[in-house]
Scaffold this active site. Structure first.
Site, PDB file in Angstrom:
ATOM      1  N   GLU A  88       0.821  -1.215   0.000  1.00 20.05           N
ATOM      2  CA  GLU A  88       0.000   0.000   0.000  1.00 20.05           C
ATOM      3  C   GLU A  88       0.859   1.271   0.000  1.00 20.05           C
ATOM      4  OE1 GLU A  88      -0.108  -2.259   2.486  1.00 20.05           O
ATOM      5  OE2 GLU A  88       0.989  -1.172   4.015  1.00 20.05           O
TER       6      GLU A  88
ATOM      7  N   GLU B  86       6.940 -13.106   1.930  1.00 22.30           N
ATOM      8  CA  GLU B  86       5.997 -13.247   3.055  1.00 22.30           C
ATOM      9  C   GLU B  86       4.823 -14.150   2.671  1.00 22.30           C
ATOM     10  OE1 GLU B  86       4.952  -9.189   4.012  1.00 22.30           O
ATOM     11  OE2 GLU B  86       7.067  -8.707   4.268  1.00 22.30           O
TER      12      GLU B  86
ATOM     13  N   ASP C 211      12.375  29.803 -26.349  1.00 21.89           N
ATOM     14  CA  ASP C 211      12.170  30.986 -25.516  1.00 21.89           C
ATOM     15  C   ASP C 211      11.054  31.884 -26.049  1.00 21.89           C
ATOM     16  OD1 ASP C 211      13.666  31.737 -27.697  1.00 21.89           O
ATOM     17  OD2 ASP C 211      15.425  32.374 -26.566  1.00 21.89           O
TER      18      ASP C 211
ATOM     19  N   THR D 215      10.107  -3.622   7.779  1.00 17.28           N
ATOM     20  CA  THR D 215      10.858  -3.739   6.522  1.00 17.28           C
ATOM     21  C   THR D 215      10.274  -2.893   5.394  1.00 17.28           C
ATOM     22  OG1 THR D 215       9.599  -5.667   5.862  1.00 17.28           O
ATOM     23  CG2 THR D 215      11.671  -6.072   7.011  1.00 17.28           C
TER      24      THR D 215
ATOM     25  N   ASP E  49       8.109  29.797 -30.397  1.00 19.97           N
ATOM     26  CA  ASP E  49       8.694  28.480 -30.107  1.00 19.97           C
ATOM     27  C   ASP E  49       7.691  27.569 -29.404  1.00 19.97           C
ATOM     28  OD1 ASP E  49      11.119  29.167 -31.132  1.00 19.97           O
ATOM     29  OD2 ASP E  49      11.997  29.755 -29.223  1.00 19.97           O
TER      30      ASP E  49
ATOM     31  N   ASP F 137      18.741  25.566 -28.337  1.00 18.17           N
ATOM     32  CA  ASP F 137      19.059  26.872 -28.929  1.00 18.17           C
ATOM     33  C   ASP F 137      20.539  27.109 -28.716  1.00 18.17           C
ATOM     34  OD1 ASP F 137      16.488  27.429 -29.527  1.00 18.17           O
ATOM     35  OD2 ASP F 137      16.107  28.716 -27.796  1.00 18.17           O
TER      36      ASP F 137
HETATM   37  P1  ATP Z   1      19.066  30.955 -30.958  1.00 21.47           P
HETATM   38  O1  ATP Z   1      17.853  30.503 -31.713  1.00 21.47           O
HETATM   39  O2  ATP Z   1      20.123  29.961 -30.845  1.00 21.47           O
HETATM   40  O3  ATP Z   1      18.765  31.660 -29.688  1.00 21.47           O
HETATM   41  P2  ATP Z   1      19.511  33.446 -32.206  1.00 21.47           P
HETATM   42  O4  ATP Z   1      19.424  34.200 -30.949  1.00 21.47           O
HETATM   43  O5  ATP Z   1      20.583  33.854 -33.147  1.00 21.47           O
HETATM   44  O6  ATP Z   1      19.757  31.944 -31.982  1.00 21.47           O
HETATM   45  P3  ATP Z   1      17.172  34.674 -33.129  1.00 21.47           P
HETATM   46  O7  ATP Z   1      17.019  35.440 -31.878  1.00 21.47           O
HETATM   47  O8  ATP Z   1      15.984  34.110 -33.789  1.00 21.47           O
HETATM   48  O9  ATP Z   1      18.130  33.476 -32.956  1.00 21.47           O
HETATM   49  O10 ATP Z   1      17.932  35.624 -34.143  1.00 21.47           O
HETATM   50  C1  ATP Z   1      18.052  35.313 -35.515  1.00 21.47           C
HETATM   51  C2  ATP Z   1      18.903  36.353 -36.192  1.00 21.47           C
HETATM   52  O11 ATP Z   1      18.256  37.610 -36.102  1.00 21.47           O
HETATM   53  C3  ATP Z   1      20.265  36.551 -35.556  1.00 21.47           C
HETATM   54  O12 ATP Z   1      21.225  35.708 -36.114  1.00 21.47           O
HETATM   55  C4  ATP Z   1      20.561  37.994 -35.843  1.00 21.47           C
HETATM   56  O13 ATP Z   1      21.180  38.124 -37.100  1.00 21.47           O
HETATM   57  C5  ATP Z   1      19.205  38.640 -35.886  1.00 21.47           C
HETATM   58  N1  ATP Z   1      18.897  39.291 -34.598  1.00 21.47           N
HETATM   59  C6  ATP Z   1      18.973  38.784 -33.387  1.00 21.47           C
HETATM   60  N2  ATP Z   1      18.594  39.662 -32.448  1.00 21.47           N
HETATM   61  C7  ATP Z   1      18.260  40.777 -33.104  1.00 21.47           C
HETATM   62  C8  ATP Z   1      17.783  42.064 -32.714  1.00 21.47           C
HETATM   63  N3  ATP Z   1      17.560  42.386 -31.458  1.00 21.47           N
HETATM   64  N4  ATP Z   1      17.553  42.979 -33.674  1.00 21.47           N
HETATM   65  C9  ATP Z   1      17.754  42.695 -34.968  1.00 21.47           C
HETATM   66  N5  ATP Z   1      18.201  41.501 -35.390  1.00 21.47           N
HETATM   67  C10 ATP Z   1      18.464  40.566 -34.499  1.00 21.47           C
END
Ligand code: ATP
Length: 904
Positions: free
Chosen positions: A282, A715, A646, A743, A650, A324
């Protein structure tokens, strides 16, 4: 409503300096309005749990029989049985109460957070502390913490289906809209608690909290998330029923055979019921739940928060981790190292959090502000930016002071996206502070960054009436949006040769593991620009490359994964060359592994993807929607997939994965809610630690199931064979209950916290469809159970034969049964090694539990009061030799037959 009206008045008055509350005001309001929660959760009633311990059918029958036996004069026996039942119930209660408490504490940890402006600073607070008047900041993926009125909305879309049933996200604005109805769907400048921001950004003043919100009005309709049973718990429930019926049948046979053979009816009835109480495990569901819950707590200490209990089990089966890159495999501490503009590659020195840094071209120091294109590239990077470089010491903001502040370690804070923060830092190194830029440019609009679009744009007014759009993003995307290029000789058309050169430079930077952004701009004719076509006809300015070093612990974690038969896969939005360079640095990819881009993925159908997915180590330049296809392909290929995420986009992939993993720091509410596990530190190594913990927990569950069931079989078999052979009862009811107490209780619980076996991460993952008894566990249980029963019976028969005294024979059998079980508990520490090969003393609670049980059994046979109660007698030297010999036989025979070895 009065607070709403005041706010509306302020907003309509053109009071555009939106300030949040001070902490002091917020505290007062919290006292006045109460916490921002819908309704008090039901409290766990300790009394209810205690009463439940006695409500078990078999326990009730036992109590009834005991009361009858008390009336018939067996008072001491009755009192002892009741005492044992109570102690058992208390043990059960402690276990279950602890489980409830642990689960409750874990649920509280999962409470949502909200971003508010307090004392002029953006802070994250538990959503229940949000009060009317708070200025909340909303971004894509957030769950709106309270009802609020918008004062700023940039491309803000909100999914209000929870309230309105309308599944298409609604565009929100600061204008109230034409319709003046009170219906929620028409209040375009309001956002409501519980709804989800699907894209864009906004700021809003909280108008209502808690039960006064629209959500509060329908709170009763919102169901609480139910405690989900894990597949193992469900299977054990089925198994439990099967065991109960089996035991009842055997107990009935034992009782009836005894009665037919002329034993006292009542004694046989009590024996049967006691045996049933002892044989039915139990405690099993409670121990399984507590070990899962304790496992969740242990994982929490290692920075992973398991939101759904079944994930603990699934973790042990994970065969692929899709991770990622940015922030998970890398540190997400970006530092700009190279800027390419006007055919020059400029190198930048200095750290990620330091304004000290020099600029060089071909090794020669330069003044960064003397090169127009370089200055413009940095200006665009800083203006098209939502990060904040904040000084907490008072000075006027000149470059020298900024520099001083950095170098003298005075308080400087960087907040926001690290990619954007790096752009602010490089500008600060050149003397272009945010304050300086803000005094020239005023932002009037923004098209927020989005992982699908991979770029971001802001529209700024120069205060002289000139309007500019500044854009930054993935270079390939930016180049496609440009028709002109900025050079020292002026602005000229962007030729194919220019494009090829830029692509070449981009590749060179990416191969050095740099994350590259392109920057561009255009001048707009007036404030009445066409919102849909802003990111067109841009003037290319340059490329900015930043390093993001791999996390040191990631290298070790990847090695561990590979040893454990788990394949790590990098899935990133970043450039193919950047991703490959990092993947090689941390050994995720070797030369022979495939690197596939989002574009290549797009060209494949699902079957093609499935056929190559096992060979791919890196997916680069992918969009969130590709992640879903990747998860599905991996699942189809037979993998159990852990997938990180994130952003709001996603969430579907995270939900689809067997183990959805959300980022605790950068993750949005929506992704967290879709996940089964949250990484508090966004770290890849934490996923591997959680998998290790998952394997340990499952292993320990197998350990105590093995122990409990083999002991119970022992048992039942003793009593069953004894009856079949026509012997007197080998054990009295009270003795059976005692064995069950000493036990089944403490040693079994101690097994559930057994330390991990050394090779736990050197075995391949468990098959997902694998039964808890597979890999020979059932054989082990049956083999040892039978051995325990036979040894006990052998001692009983031998002593009975030599001494002709049933009381001595019973005492011998009683002690043998306890000893064999206490020895067996150590055997259960490993399925692969026998008792002579494993560390016996590394689980102190187990050693103490066994010692306790030993002392108790000695007490029961040598202390006169107990002798009376338990009908025991002291054993002779000869009896002890027999008892010890047969008790030791189990492990010797097991080792002899190499039973434990067979499954290596
Ligand atoms: P992961 O998916 O591994 O986190 P990541 O951060 O590069 O990778 P995203 O955040 O989707 O992925 O970014 C994709 C692309 O967009 C980057 O490679 C970059 O060239 C561009 N990027 C990222 N952040 C910015 C931003 N704040 N402003 C403009 N372009 C950006």
């Amino acid at each position: 409503m009065s607070s709403t009206n005041t706010l509306l008045k302020n907003i309509n008055d053109g009071n555009t300096v939106y300030r949040g509350l001070s902490e002091k005001e917020a505290k007062k309001k919290l006292e006045k309005f109460g916490p921002n929660i819908l309704s008090e959760k039901k409290k766990v009633s300790a009394l209810k749990i205690l009463l439940e311990q006695f409500s078990d059918f078999m326990v009730m029958v036992l109590i009834a029989c005991t009361l009858i036996s008390a009336f018939m004069g067996e008072l001491t026996e009755a009192i002892t049985i009741i005492a044992i039942v109570i102690v058992n119930a208390i043990l059960g209660f402690i276990q279950e109460y602890r489980t409830e408490k642990t689960m409750k504490a874990l649920k509280e940890l999962a409470a949502p957070m909200a971003r508010v402006v307090r004392d002029d600073r953006l802070v994250e607070i538990p959503a229940e502390n949000v009060v009317p008047g708070d200025l909340i900041v909303l971004e894509a993926g957030d769950r709106v913490p309270a009802d609020a009125i918008l004062v700023e909305a940039n491309g803000l879309f909100v999914d209000e289906s929870l309230l309105t049933g309308e599944s298409i996200p609604v565009e929100k604005s600061t204008q109230s809209g034409d319709k003046k109805t009170e219906s929620i769907g028409d209040k375009l400048n309001h956002v409501f608690m519980g709804t989800i921001v699907t894209s864009g950004r906004g700021r809003a003043y909280v108008t209502e909290t808690g039960m006064s919100t629209e959500m509060g009005k329908i709170a009763d309709m919102i169901q609480e998330i139910e405690d989900e049973q894990t597949p193992l718990q469900k299977r054990l429930d089925h198994l439990g029923k099967f065991i109960v019926y089996g035991c009842l049948a055997i107990c009935a046979i034992v009782s009836i055979t005894g009665i037919i053979r002329g034993e006292k009816v009542f004694t046989m009835l009590l024996s049967g019921i006691s045996l049933a109480v002892a044989a039915v495990p139990e405690g099993l569901p409670a121990i399984v739940t507590i070990s899962l819950a304790l496992g969740v707590q242990k994982m929490l200490k290692r920075n992973s928060f398991v939101r759904k209990l079944p994930a603990v089990e699934t973790l042990g089966c994970a065969s692929v981790i899709c991770s990622d890159k940015t922030g998970t495999l890398t540190e997400n501490k970006m530092t700009v190292r190279k800027i390419y503009c006007d055919e020059n590659t400029v190198e930048v020195s200095g750290g990620a959090f330091s304004s000290e840094g020099e600029f060089f071209i071909e090794g020669k120091k330069i003044n960064p502000l003397s090169i127009e294109s370089l200055k413009l590239a940095m200006e665009i990077g800083s203006l098209c930016n939502n990060a904040v470089l904040r000084r907490t010491v008072k000075d006027s903001g000149t470059f020298d002071k900024v520099k001083k502040a950095f170098s003298s370690k005075e308080k400087w804070e960087l907040s926001g996206d690290p990619t954007e923060a790096a752009l602010l830092v490089v500008s600060a190194k050149a003397g272009l502070t945010q304050e300086k830029l803000n005094s020239t440019f005023v932002r009037i609009d923004e098209i927020p960054f989005d992982s699908d679009r991979k770029c971001m744009t802001v529209i700024c007014d120069t205060k002289k009436g000139e309007i500019f759009a500044f854009t930054k993003g993935a270079p390939d995307i930016i180049i496609e949006k440009c028709t002109k290029i900025y050079s020292s000789k002026g602005i000229r058309p962007l030729t194919d040769a220019d494009k090829r050169l830029i692509q070449r430079r981009n590749n060179e930077l990416a191969k050095e593991a740099l994350r590259v952004l392109g920057v561009a701009y255009r001048k707009l004719n007036s404030r009445n620009y066409d919102g849909k076509h802003i990111e067109e006809d841009l003037i290319f300015v340059g490329l900015i490359g930043m390093i993001d070093p791999p996390r040191k612990e990631a290298i070790n974690a990847v090695r561990k994964c590979k040893l454990a038969g788990i394949k790590p896969i990098m899935i990133t939005g970043d450039h193919k060359a950047t991703a490959s360079a990092i993947a090689k640095e941390i050994n995720i990819a070797s030369e022979k592994d495939k690197v596939i881009t989002g574009a290549e993925l797009e060209a494949m159908d699902d079957i093609q993807l499935q056929s190559i997915v096992n060979d791919v180590a890196v997916f680069a330049r992918v969009s969130p929607k590709h992640k879903l296809r990747i998860v599905r392909a991996l699942k189809k290929a037979g993998h159990i997939v852990a997938m990180t995420g994130d952003g709001v986009n996603d969430a579907p992939a995270v939900k689809e994965a067997d183990i959805g993993v959300a980022m605790g720091i950068t993750g949005t509410d929506v992704t967290k809610e879709a996940s089964s596990m949250v990484l508090m530190d966004d770290n890849f190594a934490t996923i591997v630690a959680a998998i290790e913990e998952g394997r340990v927990i499952y292993n320990n569950i197998r350990k105590f199931i093995r122990y409990l069931l083999s002991c119970n079989i022992g048992e039942v078999l003793t009593m069953f064979l004894g009856t079949l052979l026509g012997l007197p009862l080998p054990l009295l009811p009270i003795q059976i209950l005692w064995v069950n107490l000493v036990t089944d209780g403490l040693p079994a619980i101690a097994l559930s916290i057994d330390p991990p076996e050394k090779d736990i991460m050197m075995r391949p993952p468990r098959g997902a469809k694998e039964n808890i008894f597979s890999n020979g566990l059932l054989n082990l249980i049956l083999f040892r159970g039978v051995l325990i029963g036979l040894c006990t019976l052998a001692v009983f028969i031998s002593i009975l034969h030599f001494s002709q005294d049933v009381a001595v024979a019973r005492t011998g059998a009683f002690v043998t049964l306890v000893l064999t079980q206490l020895i067996h508990v150590f055997e259960c520490k490993s399925e692969r090694k026998n008792i002579f090969e494993i560390p016996l003393f590394n689980n102190i609670p187990l050693v103490l539990a066994v010692l306790c049980s030993l002392i108790m059994i000695i007490g029961v046979i040598y202390i006169p009061v107990f002798q009376g109660v338990f009908k025991t007698v002291p054993l002779s030297y000869y009896d002890w030799v027999l008892v010890a010999g047969f008790s030791a036989l189990g492990p010797v025979v097991s080792s002899f037959f190499r039973v434990n070895r067979k499954y290596i």
